[in-house]
Each structure stands twice: as C-alpha cells, then as structure tokens.
Design a protein around this motif. Sequence first.
Motif, PDB file in Angstrom:
ATOM      1  N   ARG A 221       0.663  -1.247   0.006  1.00  0.00           N
ATOM      2  CA  ARG A 221       0.012   0.034   0.065  1.00  0.00           C
ATOM      3  C   ARG A 221       0.862   1.360  -0.077  1.00  0.00           C
ATOM      4  N   SER A 225       1.504   8.713  -1.199  1.00  0.00           N
ATOM      5  CA  SER A 225       1.286   8.534  -2.605  1.00  0.00           C
ATOM      6  C   SER A 225       2.126   9.591  -3.456  1.00  0.00           C
ATOM      7  N   GLU A 244      -1.690  10.675  -9.556  1.00  0.00           N
ATOM      8  CA  GLU A 244      -2.818  10.443 -10.630  1.00  0.00           C
ATOM      9  C   GLU A 244      -2.121   9.735 -11.769  1.00  0.00           C
ATOM     10  N   SER A 247      -0.376   6.636 -11.051  1.00  0.00           N
ATOM     11  CA  SER A 247      -1.354   5.383 -10.943  1.00  0.00           C
ATOM     12  C   SER A 247      -1.966   4.790 -12.240  1.00  0.00           C
ATOM     13  N   ASP A 263      -9.396  -4.556  -5.404  1.00  0.00           N
ATOM     14  CA  ASP A 263     -10.590  -3.792  -5.151  1.00  0.00           C
ATOM     15  C   ASP A 263     -10.775  -3.399  -3.970  1.00  0.00           C
ATOM     16  N   ARG A 265      -9.681  -1.198  -2.003  1.00  0.00           N
ATOM     17  CA  ARG A 265      -8.767  -0.667  -1.035  1.00  0.00           C
ATOM     18  C   ARG A 265      -8.021   0.273  -1.673  1.00  0.00           C
ATOM     19  N   ARG A 266      -8.302   1.494  -1.188  1.00  0.00           N
ATOM     20  CA  ARG A 266      -7.465   2.483  -1.861  1.00  0.00           C
ATOM     21  C   ARG A 266      -5.913   2.801  -1.552  1.00  0.00           C
ATOM     22  N   LEU A 267      -5.200   2.525  -2.721  1.00  0.00           N
ATOM     23  CA  LEU A 267      -3.930   2.789  -2.728  1.00  0.00           C
ATOM     24  C   LEU A 267      -3.146   1.460  -2.449  1.00  0.00           C
ATOM     25  N   TYR A 269      -2.095  -2.261  -3.902  1.00  0.00           N
ATOM     26  CA  TYR A 269      -1.871  -2.968  -5.117  1.00  0.00           C
ATOM     27  C   TYR A 269      -1.340  -4.416  -5.040  1.00  0.00           C
TER      28      TYR A 269
END
Length: 283
Positions: A221, A225, A244, A247, A263, A265-267, A269
């Motif tokens: 995560r 960012s 942006e 990503s 899916d 879950r923000r940030l 991978y």
Amino acid sequence: MSVTSTTTLDSQLTATWGSANTYADVPMVMSGYTSRLWPHDCQPQFWSKYQVWEWLQQVMDMHQIDASSIPFQNFDMDGHQLCSLSYQDFIRAAGSVGPILFHSITELKWSGASESLRGQYHVEIGQMDIKPEIDFSCPFPDVAPGVNLEIYDPTIHPLAPAASPTPSSPDIKRSYSRPHQVKKHSPRGTHLWEFIRDILLNPERNPGLIKWEDRTEGVFRFLKSEAVAQLWGKKKNNSSMTYEKLSRAMRYYYKREILERVDGRRLVYKFGRNARGWRETEK
DNA sequence: GCCTCTTTTCCTGGTT
DNA sequence: CAACCAGGAAAAGAGG
C-alpha cells in the motif's frame, strides 16, 4: 533550488542508498507513525541520505503536515550536510516548514539522538550490522546505458539468499503479446514497478512511502502517494509527476499481470505473476 | 526515420 | 468535497 550543490545529486543518491542501516522489521509505519521508528542509533551527523528523509517524513507527520508539500529533493543530502545547514537554508529548502525542521534537527544535534521526537529510544542494535553486502542497488540507480536491468534486479535479496543461481529470471520475460521474444528493449533504467518493488524491498531506505500489507502475497500500500510520485518523477527527471499519473501507469500493469487488481482498497496494489524479484523466497 | 514498448498526459465518469 | 480508481486515447521518449 537545492540547498546543497546539486552536482552530486544522483551519485550521492546512489552512494548513500547502499549504506543505510537496517533496522528490525518493526511494524513501524503502522498507525500514523505513532510508534517508534527511528532507525538511527547515531547522531544526525551520521545519518544516511535516507535517514534524513526518514526524519523529514516523521517530522512532517508529527506536525500533521503533508509530506508532499515540501520538496524532498531539497534534502538530497546526508546527515552531515543536513547538520551544516543554516536556519536560512532550511527556509530556502522547505519554506514555512523550514523553522520546524531547523528546530527539530537542532534538538537532535544537541541531544545526540532522537529523544526530542520520541520520548524513549531503543534500537535493535543487533540488527544493525546485518546489512547485506549484496547491493541490489537503489531504486533510482542511474543505470549506465549499457547496464542490463538484470544486474540489479533483486531476484536475490537479503531475506532470500539467491534461490536462483542464474541471475534474473529467464522464465517468463514478456509473455504478453510476444511469447517467444525475449525483451526487445530495456527501457531507461528501471520500470515503474521495479522502482516500487525496490522501495519495498529496502525498508531502511523507505521513509514510510510504501508498506507491505501482505508480504507473502505481494500486497502493498502507498502511504505517501504523492511523495512516491515525486520520487518517481525525480528519477525520470519529470517534476510534474503526480500520483494521478503514476497510478495510471500502475493500472496498465494489470493487463500485463505485473500487478493484480485489489478492489475496494485505496492505494493498495498486488504484484502479479509477471512481477518478479519481490518474493522473500523466489521460487 | 520507423518500430516497439513503456510511460506520460489528459480526460470522462464512477467510487469512497 | 477531496482523493482515488478505471480505462480510453493520444503522444512522448528511449532504444533498437
């Protein structure tokens, strides 16, 4: 811009990148950095460049300031250089945050350690010297044109002493779209996913930028960012890089199965089957 | 100069 | 509302 001469920017990076301390795998970057996470058992004068960044990151966190609001590039220096900066230098380098940073580093210099930031202080010194001699290079090596990325492709890394005698990964290569063709290009230095991977594999050089969520599954995560984007941009010499845009590049990896979608879950991978070199035990 | 490949840039629209 | 996520489209860059 930078307070120091930018002449040795990258050489410096490369140089110090390989010589940071290793601290135990404490769940440091966990909850808002409330936990301890001072990997330095030494005075700021002896910090590596990445310890400097770590310090930066934490001071910012402590003050609830978005770390990406200051240009980390301006602190592309080791502890020694950092300690020699004047108050004005800090202002120049970090604007309104300058005084805060100056104050922090001044305290650290005087206390000789990090008491001022964390009440008590203990470091797993036992871990300090296990720094692997294998240098899988910094995430931003300015790879010489002729250098193949396999060279620093850490199929081998400290935790997994070379499962493969043969360097790199002869196996999969680029199976997408060109099954039998082995690598046509080795794009400038490192690919984005390798850059990310290398940050993850070097926690001692990763000032809370990205964190493993599930080490064995390859889930990670982004914690900062925009800071990661800045770093990536710096490597690519692109000061307008943003998360942006970064990503978007990450999303292209889904199709190639270098990354898997996670899916909801923000940030977050996850490395996919075509990403290699991240496992603790490369199989 | 052309090609391939990766990444960048921009954008529309949806989600948290 | 801000910060993300999803992809499409087009184009930039780099190396071959």
